[in-house]
Design a protein around this motif. Sequence first.
Motif, PDB file in Angstrom:
ATOM      1  N   LEU A 141      -8.236  -1.194   5.931  1.00  0.00           N
ATOM      2  CA  LEU A 141      -8.538   0.230   5.991  1.00  0.00           C
ATOM      3  C   LEU A 141      -7.943   0.991   4.819  1.00  0.00           C
ATOM      4  N   ALA A 142      -7.010   0.390   4.086  1.00  0.00           N
ATOM      5  CA  ALA A 142      -6.454   1.062   2.916  1.00  0.00           C
ATOM      6  C   ALA A 142      -7.568   1.395   1.929  1.00  0.00           C
ATOM      7  N   ALA A 143      -8.491   0.451   1.736  1.00  0.00           N
ATOM      8  CA  ALA A 143      -9.604   0.702   0.817  1.00  0.00           C
ATOM      9  C   ALA A 143     -10.552   1.752   1.377  1.00  0.00           C
ATOM     10  N   VAL A 144     -10.730   1.775   2.700  1.00  0.00           N
ATOM     11  CA  VAL A 144     -11.603   2.774   3.329  1.00  0.00           C
ATOM     12  C   VAL A 144     -11.056   4.175   3.104  1.00  0.00           C
ATOM     13  N   HIS A 166       0.858  -1.179   0.000  1.00  0.00           N
ATOM     14  CA  HIS A 166       0.000   0.000   0.000  1.00  0.00           C
ATOM     15  C   HIS A 166       0.904   1.241   0.000  1.00  0.00           C
ATOM     16  N   VAL A 167       0.792   2.036  -1.041  1.00  0.00           N
ATOM     17  CA  VAL A 167       1.633   3.227  -1.184  1.00  0.00           C
ATOM     18  C   VAL A 167       0.736   4.460  -1.184  1.00  0.00           C
ATOM     19  N   LEU A 168       0.974   5.360  -0.250  1.00  0.00           N
ATOM     20  CA  LEU A 168       0.216   6.604  -0.162  1.00  0.00           C
ATOM     21  C   LEU A 168       0.942   7.703  -0.932  1.00  0.00           C
ATOM     22  N   CYS A 169       0.181   8.573  -1.557  1.00  0.00           N
ATOM     23  CA  CYS A 169       0.750   9.720  -2.268  1.00  0.00           C
ATOM     24  C   CYS A 169       0.452  10.970  -1.452  1.00  0.00           C
ATOM     25  N   VAL A 170       1.486  11.557  -0.885  1.00  0.00           N
ATOM     26  CA  VAL A 170       1.315  12.691   0.017  1.00  0.00           C
ATOM     27  C   VAL A 170       0.661  13.868  -0.700  1.00  0.00           C
ATOM     28  N   ASP A 171       1.112  14.176  -1.907  1.00  0.00           N
ATOM     29  CA  ASP A 171       0.572  15.328  -2.630  1.00  0.00           C
ATOM     30  C   ASP A 171      -0.927  15.190  -2.866  1.00  0.00           C
ATOM     31  N   ASP A 172      -1.373  14.029  -3.331  1.00  0.00           N
ATOM     32  CA  ASP A 172      -2.792  13.817  -3.602  1.00  0.00           C
ATOM     33  C   ASP A 172      -3.631  13.947  -2.336  1.00  0.00           C
ATOM     34  N   ILE A 173      -3.180  13.294  -1.272  1.00  0.00           N
ATOM     35  CA  ILE A 173      -3.959  13.278  -0.036  1.00  0.00           C
ATOM     36  C   ILE A 173      -4.039  14.664   0.577  1.00  0.00           C
ATOM     37  N   VAL A 229     -21.594  13.388   8.592  1.00  0.00           N
ATOM     38  CA  VAL A 229     -22.175  12.255   7.876  1.00  0.00           C
ATOM     39  C   VAL A 229     -21.198  11.741   6.824  1.00  0.00           C
ATOM     40  N   LEU A 230     -21.323  10.460   6.546  1.00  0.00           N
ATOM     41  CA  LEU A 230     -20.605   9.836   5.443  1.00  0.00           C
ATOM     42  C   LEU A 230     -21.608   9.684   4.315  1.00  0.00           C
ATOM     43  N   ALA A 231     -21.374  10.389   3.219  1.00  0.00           N
ATOM     44  CA  ALA A 231     -22.331  10.404   2.115  1.00  0.00           C
ATOM     45  C   ALA A 231     -21.592  10.377   0.789  1.00  0.00           C
ATOM     46  N   GLU A 232     -22.335  10.136  -0.273  1.00  0.00           N
ATOM     47  CA  GLU A 232     -21.744  10.087  -1.602  1.00  0.00           C
ATOM     48  C   GLU A 232     -21.393  11.477  -2.081  1.00  0.00           C
ATOM     49  N   CYS A 233     -20.301  11.562  -2.862  1.00  0.00           N
ATOM     50  CA  CYS A 233     -19.841  12.862  -3.362  1.00  0.00           C
ATOM     51  C   CYS A 233     -20.919  13.530  -4.212  1.00  0.00           C
ATOM     52  N   LEU A 253     -10.605   9.593   0.721  1.00  0.00           N
ATOM     53  CA  LEU A 253      -9.692  10.628   0.243  1.00  0.00           C
ATOM     54  C   LEU A 253      -9.527  10.605  -1.261  1.00  0.00           C
ATOM     55  N   GLY A 254     -10.333   9.800  -1.954  1.00  0.00           N
ATOM     56  CA  GLY A 254     -10.221   9.704  -3.402  1.00  0.00           C
ATOM     57  C   GLY A 254     -11.124  10.686  -4.116  1.00  0.00           C
TER      58      GLY A 254
END
Length: 638
Positions: free
Chosen positions: A551-554, A265-272, A634-638, A559-560
């Motif tokens: 949790l990577a997928a969460v 699992h590789v995180l991209c700091v700039d994107d996040i 709330v957690l909702a769709e974009c 954050l996507g």
Amino acid sequence: MAGQYRTSLRLRLRYRFDHLVAGGTTALVGWLTLACLAVVVPASTVLVWADRAAPTTPYGRLTAVWVSVGQTLKIGGAVGPPLYVLASVTLALVALLFVSTLVGLITTGLNRRIMALRLGHSTVLEQRHTVVLGWSDQIFPVIGELVAAHANQRRSALAVLAPMDKVAMEEEISTHVTHTGRTRIICRSGRTTDPTELLRVSPQTAKAVLVLPPGGDAGDAQVVKTLLALDAAVPGTAGAVVVVAAVRDTRNHLTARLAAGPGGHVLCVDDIVARLLVQTARQPGLSLVYQELLDFEGDEFYTAAAGDLVGRTFGEALLSFTTSSVVGLLRGDGSVALNPDPGTPVGAGDRLVVISRDDDTAVPADASSFVDEDAIVSPAPRTPAPERLLLLGWSRRAPLVVEQLDEYVDPGSTLDVVALGDEPPGRNAPEVTAARRLEVAFRRGDITDPLVLDKLDVPSYDGVIVLGETRAGADGEIGAEAEAEADDRTLVTLLHLRAIGEAARRELSLTTEMSDDGNRLLAPARDSADFIVSGRLISLLMTQISESSHLAAVFAELLGAEGHELYLRPATDYVRAGHEVSFATAVASARRHRACAIGYQLRAEAATGPDYGVRINPDKRQRVRFGEGDRLIVLAEC
């Protein structure tokens, strides 16, 4: 003139001693032998002559002196014919030489072993431990969070490998992480890019390996090389060991993912960071929510067994826990579905994704009886409204920020950018030129200059984003010093913005990016202000994923660019204002609108620490009175 300078006796003796030692082993042994005889022989003579029981004849006394010298020097001191005495002394010297050599060998071996331990070159023999590769300021929050995560375990181990002195690493860790609980922290010295030296921390028997990104642009290459070395040191461990890494530049993200393999699992700091800056700029207070969810001291994401909920719907599961908040499903194939349709059935192989205090606190308890149907209302229709936004500063992440803003804002919105130089790098990047909803205007200016800020009429903007302006060095790379300088400039800018807000008697909506969490404490802004500290944020994300790879997928969805996100919406869109209702009522109301309510923020407490009115995962039996300005999380769709 030379006679005027006199040297002390101490210095002259020291000089002669140094000269003697420099003469080599033979000369040193000879002089030590003479010095020993010069002390032992006279002392033995005095002892014999002072002894009343000693022989009275000269020969007898000389024999007694010889015996005393022999016993003192461990060469026997036998008395008899000359040949007998010579053989006795020879055997004693051989025995002395053998014993001395043996002691020397043992001492040398022990010294080497001790030095190896002090240098951190020995192998860690642990099972199911966590390995941290690399050294940067992020290591301290990583260790602190891992210690908090393992607080309910009987014993745990954390192994750190970095190209530093072992003792220096231990001292720095003990300075920054004062309480380690039951977690043992083991430091080893070595290069993270050398497969042989990687084996010192036994990654093959670990449960997780974290690869920290060093400071500066060159750190991404180090991360990629470390991932390749890890694969070479322990081939074929995909899936058996959770590998979590992070790179800064989006251009290096794909390369690092290939190096990490399918199980990494590789995180991209700039994107996040760019996405969180945009989300928080449009929803003040959201950074406090993420901070609560990402650290292990409060409530965070876990998975729980479905149990009796198998065969029932996801909507029913939302009210099946009083002290945990259900937000999604972990399917049997490993995929994650956040906030699925309330009618989605819970399968036999599914687990629930929940927000809970700990991994053992998600206990089913029906909360549907606490729902007050009369207090549920429907949200008012939202009217599109263009926004005026201000971006102070420009960096490599700025084009990504513009791209993310363009996805969120309503058509007709404007973004004014103030940055150094006539042509800031990336101004003509596709992310900027392809903006459809957002009109971007550039102007040159120094954001640390109060005259420049005064001319902008900052209070008239709906939101202000402050980016750290990083300047590349002569080699074109951005190093750790440039990031520190960017934080310094950001602090100066915030100081002037605070003065502008006080003069206008208005609280500015500020979202600030920083690299060092230590500078966050120095920031001249209100305590509840939104700060996105890239170093600490990535450390928290890496730690969460290392403890639960699902949790990577969460986080990838949260954050996507697509999927579901966290929102702070008016609480009065879901429940009646001024009425005391249970939180279960808010959850039931949000469920009707395809959202998962996970908490709230009270406006009256927004300026009061430590939580600033934010309540994550409150007890669903708890009653609260919502008013104007209070918001539901709330957690909702974009």
